[in-house]
Design a protein around this motif. Structure first.
Motif: not given
Length: 630
Positions: A58, A106, A109, A139, A142, A210, A214, A464, A483
């Motif tokens: 991430h 992932d 982001t 992600h 995203d 997803t 997303s 997060r 995000f």
């Protein structure tokens, strides 16, 4: 036949053909049917295979300083993770010829490295490892298919040419991920030769999460995970392969469920649930299961499952021993936390200070066979990261305020995972009815950022990290809310607000989707009983008057203005009622980045802490198992 059905049909036909082409392109011609004898069972060389892996980094490329763990029973601060340590861990296997290097999705982001560089920095660091395969995560989508293409272009511009895998993801021909070929960017599988033995690595991305959570194109098809995995295994088995590793991004529970439904699968390396597998109880961290978790597949044969936590903090090693029938004879290994070689402990005055050199060396020696892996950062990776860190650090360095106490991170109150592990003051946060302090404060920031809203709602998954007590920087804000969502306002009746809450909880309790849908709110509170059926879970729902501060029962027929992020407002994450209202167009878009609302809130307050008990959205909680939380 409508347009979407026709697109699906044409895409499926194209991909059916492309699978055959990909089989050849990925080494099908040299796999050799000679392994299948004319009579009797096929024979395969017995082989030892080591899978080394990470997942869910991430965009967290920097280490986490001052992470508190228990070492020898004493609270000890260490520097945890960082991608340069990940690279070092992978490179330590460089002289071995039976290793496959995997990333279970992932990658992007989650930090300013993505906000500023849109995957370029992540790709550059991944190319210091040269993964043998990378599976797409939710992600990755995203910023849509076009945003994913940008990241994958950066990844393929390096010398590694890492295969990007997802057997169940089918972009439509002519769209960003398949402009000229259905498999230009995404392949269903890759093949790695280990000591003369062909090993198939098959990618699987989570379907529901997803598409619901997303922003993939509507024309990008996400197939059932199990069906796509079995279809690909069957096709490769016809070509003479017998060793199958699934590289998945669907969560630990889904991996375990899938293992029992598939034939021929040998191992599953996963991501998405951020599961720390292994026994870390001695170090003050709860585990989510055994590493590796050993199960049986549909054939009744052994299948081994592994995952390696999150955020460039951990590294997994799974050792598979195959017999001459191509079956897993045994599996072993360990997920390890990657830590630095410096340690701090509190002195008699309670001040954290570096331990003396003799103690440091003793700690390093005792940790050699532990799941805490002392690892120095790789110099090449560190130099690569430094090329991006200057801009990031300049933005990170901007202080916006302080937290008077830790704001703990929880998704669903009572969940088994402590997402705030290592943050002082959050040791039992996941066991308490109030749930997420961080999500609660974010909702309060939304309310403050909207002049018109009566209430504000934020989903747990959009928040997060836990916020430790102390300085809050710009980096804290952009890591907390990474995000590109913006603040919107929707007119809703009281009944629709209640329906939104029921939608959010049903998404993870009934539909089996992400727990990130769980709701938190400002100026709205309730009692929640998750042991009840949908429609009966929320009671005593009350609204706080924005002017007087007085709480009163929500009025089902009354109109309220609700502030939220545009992502769930559009119906994502199972927020169906939001989506219905949003689709009417009767909304106000503030075009204010939701991260900025938090920044503005902290700047205005100067110092923030946990809300008063009466202002928490969760006033009482009964878990799905019927347990009342304190």
């Amino acid at each position: 036949m409508n347009l979407k059905t026709d697109l699906f049909r044409r895409t499926a036909l194209l991909l059916g053909a492309s699978l055959a082409l990909t089989l050849a392109a990925c080494g099908g011609g040299e796999m050799g049917e000679e392994l299948i004898p004319k009579n009797g069972s096929p024979k395969f060389p017995a082989v030892m295979l080591t899978l080394v892996h990470v997942n869910d980094h991430h965009s967290q490329l920097d280490p986490f300083p001052n992470t508190e763990l228990l070492i020898d029973g004493r609270p000890t601060r260490v520097e945890l993770g960082g991608f340069a340590r990940v690279t070092s861990a992978f490179k330590s296997y460089g002289n071995k010829d039976n290793v496959i290097k995997l990333h279970a999705g992932d990658a992007v982001t989650g930090s300013l490295y993505y906000t500023l560089f849109k995957g370029e920095a992540d790709a550059a660091l991944m190319n210091t490892v040269c993964f043998d395969a990378f599976a797409l995560g939710n992600h990755e989508f995203d910023d849509g298919d076009a945003g994913l293409k940008v990241f994958l272009d950066h990844l393929r511009n390096g010398s590694c040419k890492t295969p990007v895998l997802a057997a169940n993801v089918k972009p439509a021909l002519g769209t960003p991920l398949a402009m000229t070929s259905a498999t230009r960017y995404i392949q269903p599988f890759s093949i790695k030769t280990v000591k003369g033995v062909k090993v198939a690595i098959i990618g699987i991305d989570i379907k529901g999460k997803t598409t619901n959570s997303s922003r993939p194109l509507d024309t990008t098809v996400f197939e059932d995970e199990t069906e796509a995995a079995q279809r690909t295994i069957n096709a490769l088995k016809l070509r003479g392969l017998r060793h199958f590793v699934l590289l998945t991004h669907q969560g630990f529970d889904a991996d375990k469920a899938m293992a029992a439904k598939l034939t021929d699968v040998d191992a599953i390396i996963g991501g998405d649930s951020h599961s720390l597998l292994g026994d870390f109880s001695a170090y003050g961290l709860p585990g989510s299961g055994a590493y590796p978790t050993q199960l049986t597949n549909k054939d009744g044969k052994k299948v081994c499952v592994g995952q390696a936590w999150e955020y460039s903090k951990a590294f997994g090693e799974m050792n598979l021993k195959f017999n001459n029938k191509g079956e897993v004879q045994s599996c072993s290994g360990q997920a390890s936390l990657l830590i630095g070689s410096s340690f701090q402990r509190q002195d008699e005055a309670g001040t954290w200070a570096a331990v003396d050199e003799a103690t440091r060396q003793q700690i390093v020696k005792r940790l050699r066979k532990s799941p805490l892996r002392v690892t120095e950062p790789d110099a090449t990776a560190a130099e690569t990261l430094a090329g991006y860190a200057g801009q990031v650090n300049a933005k990170k360095a901007e202080t916006i305020g302080t937290a008077s106490e830790a704001l703990c991170l929880v998704r669903v109150p009572g969940e088994s995972t402590n997402r705030s592990g290592g943050v002082a003051g959050c040791e039992t946060a996941n066991t308490l009815a109030r749930g997420s302090d961080a999500a609660q404060v974010v909702a309060e920031a939304f309310l403050a950022g909207s002049l018109a809203a009566d209430i504000a709602i934020q989903n747990a998954g959009g928040v997060r990290i836990a916020v430790p007590a102390g300085t809050i920087s710009m980096n804290t804000a952009f890591t907390l809310l990474p995000f590109t969502n913006v603040l919107v306002e929707l007119p809703m009746t009281g009944q629709q607000v209640i329906d939104v809450l029921e939608d959010a909880v049903a998404n993870h309790l009934d539909a089996g989707q992400s727990s990130g849908s769980h709701p938190y709110a400002a100026a709205l509170r309730w009692r929640l009983d998750m042991s009840q059926p949908r429609g009966s879970r929320f009671s005593q729902v009350e609204v706080r008057n924005r002017t007087t501060g007085v709480w009163a029962a929500i009025e089902p027929a009354r109109n309220y203005t609700v502030a939220t992020n545009d992502f769930i407002a559009s119906g994502k994450y199972g927020y169906t009622t939001f989506g219905t209202v949003y689709a009417t167009g009767n909304t106000v878009n503030n075009y204010l980045l939701y991260t900025q609302t938090f920044v503005d809130h902290v700047l205005a307050q100067g110092s923030i802490g946990r809300p008063a008990a009466a202002d928490y959205s969760h006033q009482s909680v009964i878990t799905a198992a019927g347990v009342a939380l304190p």
